[in-house]
Write an enzyme that holds these catalytic residues in place. Structure first.
Site, mmCIF file in Angstrom:
data_model
loop_
_atom_site.group_PDB
_atom_site.id
_atom_site.type_symbol
_atom_site.label_atom_id
_atom_site.label_comp_id
_atom_site.label_asym_id
_atom_site.label_seq_id
_atom_site.Cartn_x
_atom_site.Cartn_y
_atom_site.Cartn_z
ATOM 1 N N PRO A 10 0.781 -1.229 0.000
ATOM 2 C CG PRO A 10 -0.194 -1.150 2.097
ATOM 3 C CD PRO A 10 0.459 -2.090 1.136
ATOM 4 C CG ASN A 11 -0.324 4.387 1.193
ATOM 5 O OD1 ASN A 11 -1.272 4.884 0.600
ATOM 6 N ND2 ASN A 11 -0.433 3.918 2.420
ATOM 7 C CE1 TYR A 23 9.182 5.065 3.207
ATOM 8 C CE2 TYR A 23 7.654 6.912 3.078
ATOM 9 C CZ TYR A 23 8.088 5.766 3.704
ATOM 10 O OH TYR A 23 7.438 5.311 4.816
ATOM 11 C CG ASN A 74 8.329 -2.296 0.479
ATOM 12 O OD1 ASN A 74 7.756 -2.427 1.562
ATOM 13 N ND2 ASN A 74 8.973 -1.194 0.150
ATOM 14 C CB ALA A 77 1.590 0.286 6.419
ATOM 15 C CG HIS A 100 11.059 -2.672 4.600
ATOM 16 N ND1 HIS A 100 9.706 -2.504 4.459
ATOM 17 C CD2 HIS A 100 11.252 -3.869 5.175
ATOM 18 C CE1 HIS A 100 9.095 -3.559 4.939
ATOM 19 N NE2 HIS A 100 10.005 -4.415 5.391
ATOM 20 C CB ILE A 101 12.262 2.492 0.340
ATOM 21 C CG1 ILE A 101 11.652 1.773 -0.869
ATOM 22 C CG2 ILE A 101 12.955 3.794 -0.060
ATOM 23 C CD1 ILE A 101 10.387 2.433 -1.394
ATOM 24 C CB SER A 102 12.708 4.027 5.125
ATOM 25 O OG SER A 102 11.691 3.168 5.638
ATOM 26 N NE ARG A 107 10.445 5.727 8.712
ATOM 27 C CZ ARG A 107 9.478 5.618 7.804
ATOM 28 N NH1 ARG A 107 9.500 4.642 6.910
ATOM 29 N NH2 ARG A 107 8.469 6.484 7.809
ATOM 30 N NE ARG A 111 6.959 4.322 9.988
ATOM 31 C CZ ARG A 111 5.866 4.435 9.236
ATOM 32 N NH1 ARG A 111 5.529 3.491 8.403
ATOM 33 N NH2 ARG A 111 5.110 5.516 9.308
HETATM 34 O O1 CA2 Z 1 10.550 1.744 3.838
HETATM 35 C C1 CA2 Z 1 9.686 1.071 3.273
HETATM 36 O O2 CA2 Z 1 9.848 0.567 2.158
HETATM 37 C C2 CA2 Z 1 8.314 0.880 3.937
HETATM 38 O O3 CA2 Z 1 7.870 -0.449 3.643
HETATM 39 C C3 CA2 Z 1 7.394 1.912 3.315
HETATM 40 C C4 CA2 Z 1 6.004 1.946 3.965
HETATM 41 C C5 CA2 Z 1 6.112 2.038 5.484
HETATM 42 O O4 CA2 Z 1 4.814 1.929 6.048
HETATM 43 C C6 CA2 Z 1 7.005 0.963 6.064
HETATM 44 O O5 CA2 Z 1 7.099 1.158 7.464
HETATM 45 C C7 CA2 Z 1 8.388 1.020 5.449
HETATM 46 C C8 CA2 Z 1 5.199 3.151 3.484
HETATM 47 C C9 CA2 Z 1 5.075 3.307 2.024
HETATM 48 C C10 CA2 Z 1 4.383 4.601 1.753
HETATM 49 O O6 CA2 Z 1 5.050 5.240 0.718
HETATM 50 C C11 CA2 Z 1 4.779 6.564 0.482
HETATM 51 C C12 CA2 Z 1 5.519 7.155 -0.511
HETATM 52 C C13 CA2 Z 1 5.320 8.484 -0.799
HETATM 53 C C14 CA2 Z 1 4.374 9.217 -0.115
HETATM 54 C C15 CA2 Z 1 3.635 8.617 0.876
HETATM 55 C C16 CA2 Z 1 3.837 7.275 1.179
#
Ligand code: CA2
Length: 149
Positions: A10-11, A23, A74, A77, A100-102, A107, A111
């Site tokens: 998601p997202n 990100y 990935n 959330a 995961h990107i981050s 964090r 998370r």
């Molecule tokens: O770091 C990651 O790849 C995550 O999986 C990204 C998720 C986050 O909930 C995980 O804790 C870590 C969130 C992806 C949302 O991506 C967005 C990108 C741009 C704007 C808003 C959200």
């Protein structure tokens, strides 16, 4: 040609548009192109799926047996909440690499826990787009060949 599934949760379709400090500025399309390029050079085809719905992600994982040699995943959330995704990964023989990107360990405390990590062959965090590239290489060069021995 052998197949790999790139699965994003998601997202992640919003990448590039918001939160670039966390990100980066690359987009979902950039991720899909990168994984495709690396895989194609090594003789693999990639199917890319992004979904904002937990059930769709589960359906993709359940359908992976016999179709894909490996999965780059990935779960966004849902990483931190979904026992259902954990169960789906446990139910298949196909190796899954969590990306995961981050750096989720740097964090918010919620998370830091991944509910799917124990069912995955490995986890790559904090390396942005490069993490997807590494996951593709690891699957093709290391994980898949070892399983077939
Ligand atoms: O770091 C990651 O790849 C995550 O999986 C990204 C998720 C986050 O909930 C995980 O804790 C870590 C969130 C992806 C949302 O991506 C967005 C990108 C741009 C704007 C808003 C959200």
């Amino acid at each position: 040609m052998k197949q790999i599934l790139l699965l994003n949760g998601p997202n992640l379709n919003l990448l590039g548009a918001r939160e670039p400090d966390i990100y980066g500025t690359f987009t979902l399309e950039d991720i899909e192109r990168t994984v495709n390029e690396v895989a194609q050079k090594k003789g693999y085809n990639v199917t890319s799926v992004q979904s904002n719905h937990e059930g769709n992600l589960i359906d993709e994982i359940q359908g992976a047996t016999g179709k894909y040699e490996g999965i780059i995943f990935n779960p966004a959330a849902y990483t931190h909440t979904s026992v259902a995704l954990l169960d789906a990964i446990l139910a298949i023989e196909v190796p899954v690499i969590e990306v995961h990107i981050s750096n989720i360990h740097q964090r918010d405390s919620f998370r830091r826990q991944s509910l799917i990590a124990s069912a995955c062959v490995g986890q790559i965090v904090g390396l942005g787009l490069y993490g997807y590239k590494l996951a593709t290489e690891a699957l093709i060069e290391e994980i898949i060949p070892k399983r077939q021995k």
